[in-house]
Scaffold this motif. Structure first.
Motif, PDB file in Angstrom:
ATOM      1  N   SER A  46      58.724 -60.763  -1.570  1.00  0.00           N
ATOM      2  CA  SER A  46      60.124 -61.184  -1.674  1.00  0.00           C
ATOM      3  C   SER A  46      60.741 -61.391  -0.302  1.00  0.00           C
ATOM      4  CB  SER A  46      60.932 -60.139  -2.461  1.00  0.00           C
ATOM      5  OG  SER A  46      60.447 -60.014  -3.783  1.00  0.00           O
ATOM      6  N   LYS A  49      59.466 -64.634   1.205  1.00  0.00           N
ATOM      7  CA  LYS A  49      59.699 -65.836   0.419  1.00  0.00           C
ATOM      8  C   LYS A  49      60.917 -66.618   0.898  1.00  0.00           C
ATOM      9  CE  LYS A  49      60.264 -66.952  -4.541  1.00  0.00           C
ATOM     10  NZ  LYS A  49      60.427 -66.315  -5.880  1.00  0.00           N
ATOM     11  N   GLU A  57      63.060 -61.745  -7.297  1.00  0.00           N
ATOM     12  CA  GLU A  57      62.754 -61.023  -6.063  1.00  0.00           C
ATOM     13  C   GLU A  57      63.260 -59.577  -6.126  1.00  0.00           C
ATOM     14  OE1 GLU A  57      62.984 -65.143  -5.834  1.00  0.00           O
ATOM     15  OE2 GLU A  57      64.826 -63.930  -5.769  1.00  0.00           O
ATOM     16  N   TYR A  59      63.787 -56.356  -3.343  1.00  0.00           N
ATOM     17  CA  TYR A  59      63.761 -55.961  -1.932  1.00  0.00           C
ATOM     18  C   TYR A  59      63.850 -54.440  -1.841  1.00  0.00           C
ATOM     19  CZ  TYR A  59      65.202 -60.858  -1.652  1.00  0.00           C
ATOM     20  OH  TYR A  59      65.293 -62.225  -1.814  1.00  0.00           O
ATOM     21  N   ARG A 155      70.535 -65.539  -1.858  1.00  0.00           N
ATOM     22  CA  ARG A 155      69.473 -64.778  -2.517  1.00  0.00           C
ATOM     23  C   ARG A 155      69.975 -63.918  -3.683  1.00  0.00           C
ATOM     24  NH1 ARG A 155      64.491 -63.906   0.354  1.00  0.00           N
ATOM     25  NH2 ARG A 155      64.396 -65.319   2.151  1.00  0.00           N
TER      26      ARG A 155
END
Length: 338
Positions: A46, A49, A57, A59, A155
């Motif tokens: 992630s 990416k 994703e 994190y 994001r």
């Protein structure tokens, strides 16, 4: 120095220890080698990416004491929940039973199963080793996520949620789950919690009551803990409330702990932080700030005194802090007072 950085594969042993220490109710870190390894690999992918909109994703960050090399805490962000697996909550509602003829009017609370938070960003997996619960490290570990979100808004979703751990005892007994177990599930709370943590959620759809539950039909013990947090979670809830998060009537389906939410751009640390250019030099100020760089894969965050030059959008930081943040003179950082 205490730094926060993305997790890496070499942190597995530390993450496994944290999973054990965190205890019952910490669904996002099951004590399962394959799942923990997958969580780390997914996080590494992630961070690496290229992203233009939130997807699946995840994190995961760790707090490291660079003096000892020890990982002492973790916190995470899920970019958009429920895209791969159903994301369940109970929503607290009301129904009215009334009769004008008899002059009777009764309002009853209900719990309805829903997937209303599908696609929302979730902050999660916050845990700090007891020895390091000082010097505002817990606030640092939580709030630095909002600086990361602020720098990389593309994001993340427009809504951020956090599931607060509900009431359970030292043996993992949840009064709310006890009632569900007796009538619907026939498995204890730690087992149900573990199955959810390892991604086996089909049993929820298969066994969970399909119709709204009348709260007044639950046991008195179960009713008392709905929308209440575990005693160890109260500081985390207060911190999020200070950031602008609030309860909206959604609770966890296992322990009935509250889920809090906020609009991403309204979160205090998202809209009040400052984006400044780095000047490396001596700092006389004692005021400590959370500081992070503007990178993704090489994200770093620290706490340190700095000297702000707000009108020029500049911040003077010590050389060792610049090194820890992996920034040079003229690079950009985000800062907020802690």
């Amino acid at each position: 120095m205490i730094i926060i950085r993305p997790i890496r594969s070499s942190d597995y042993d530390a993450l496994h220890t944290i999973a054990i220490e965190s205890g019952h109710g910490f669904t996002s870190l099951p004590i399962n080698e394959e799942l923990l390894q997958n969580r780390i690999s997914h996080s590494e992918a992630s961070f690496a990416k290229s992203v233009t909109e939130p997807g699946n994703e995840g994190y995961l960050f760790v707090m490291e004491d660079t003096k000892t090399g020890q990982v002492v805490g973790t916190s995470g962000i899920e970019a958009a929940v429920g895209l791969d697996d159903a994301f369940y909550h109970y929503h607290l509602g009301k129904v009215v039973h009334s009769s004008r003829k008899l002059n009777i009017y009764n309002t009853v609370e209900t719990l309805s199963l829903c997937n209303d938070y599908t696609g929302s960003t979730e902050i999660c997996t916050l845990f700090l080793s007891e020895k390091y619960r000082k010097n505002k490290n817990g606030r640092f570990l939580s709030r630095m996520r909002f600086l990361f979100i602020a720098e990389h808004l593309e994001r993340f979703s427009d809504t951020v949620i956090a599931e607060m751990r509900g009431v359970s005892d030292e043996n993992g007994r949840s009064p709310f789950w006890d009632w569900l177990e007796e009538h619907f599930f026939s498995m204890d709370f730690p087992t149900a919690d573990y199955l959810t943590g390892i991604g086996k959620k089909v049993f929820i759809a298969e066994l969970m009551p399909k119709y709204p539950i009348y709260v007044n039909l639950l046991s008195k013990d179960a009713q008392k803990v709905i929308n209440q947090v575990h005693k160890n979670t109260k500081p985390a809830l207060r911190l999020l409330e200070a950031e602008g998060f609030s309860k909206r009537g959604y609770v966890d389906i296992f322990d009935a702990g509250p889920t809090v939410e906020a609009q991403t751009r309204d979160i205090r640390s998202v809209h009040e932080n400052l984006r400044c250019q780095v000047i490396i030099g001596e700092v006389s100020s004692k005021d400590r700030y959370i500081i992070c760089n503007t990178q993704v894969e090489n994200f770093r965050a620290v706490q340190s005194p700095i000297s702000l030059r707000e009108t020029a959008k500049q911040a003077v930081i010590p050389a060792d802090v610049a090194e820890a943040l992996m920034v040079n003179e003229g690079d950009w950082i985000r800062v907020i007072a802690n």
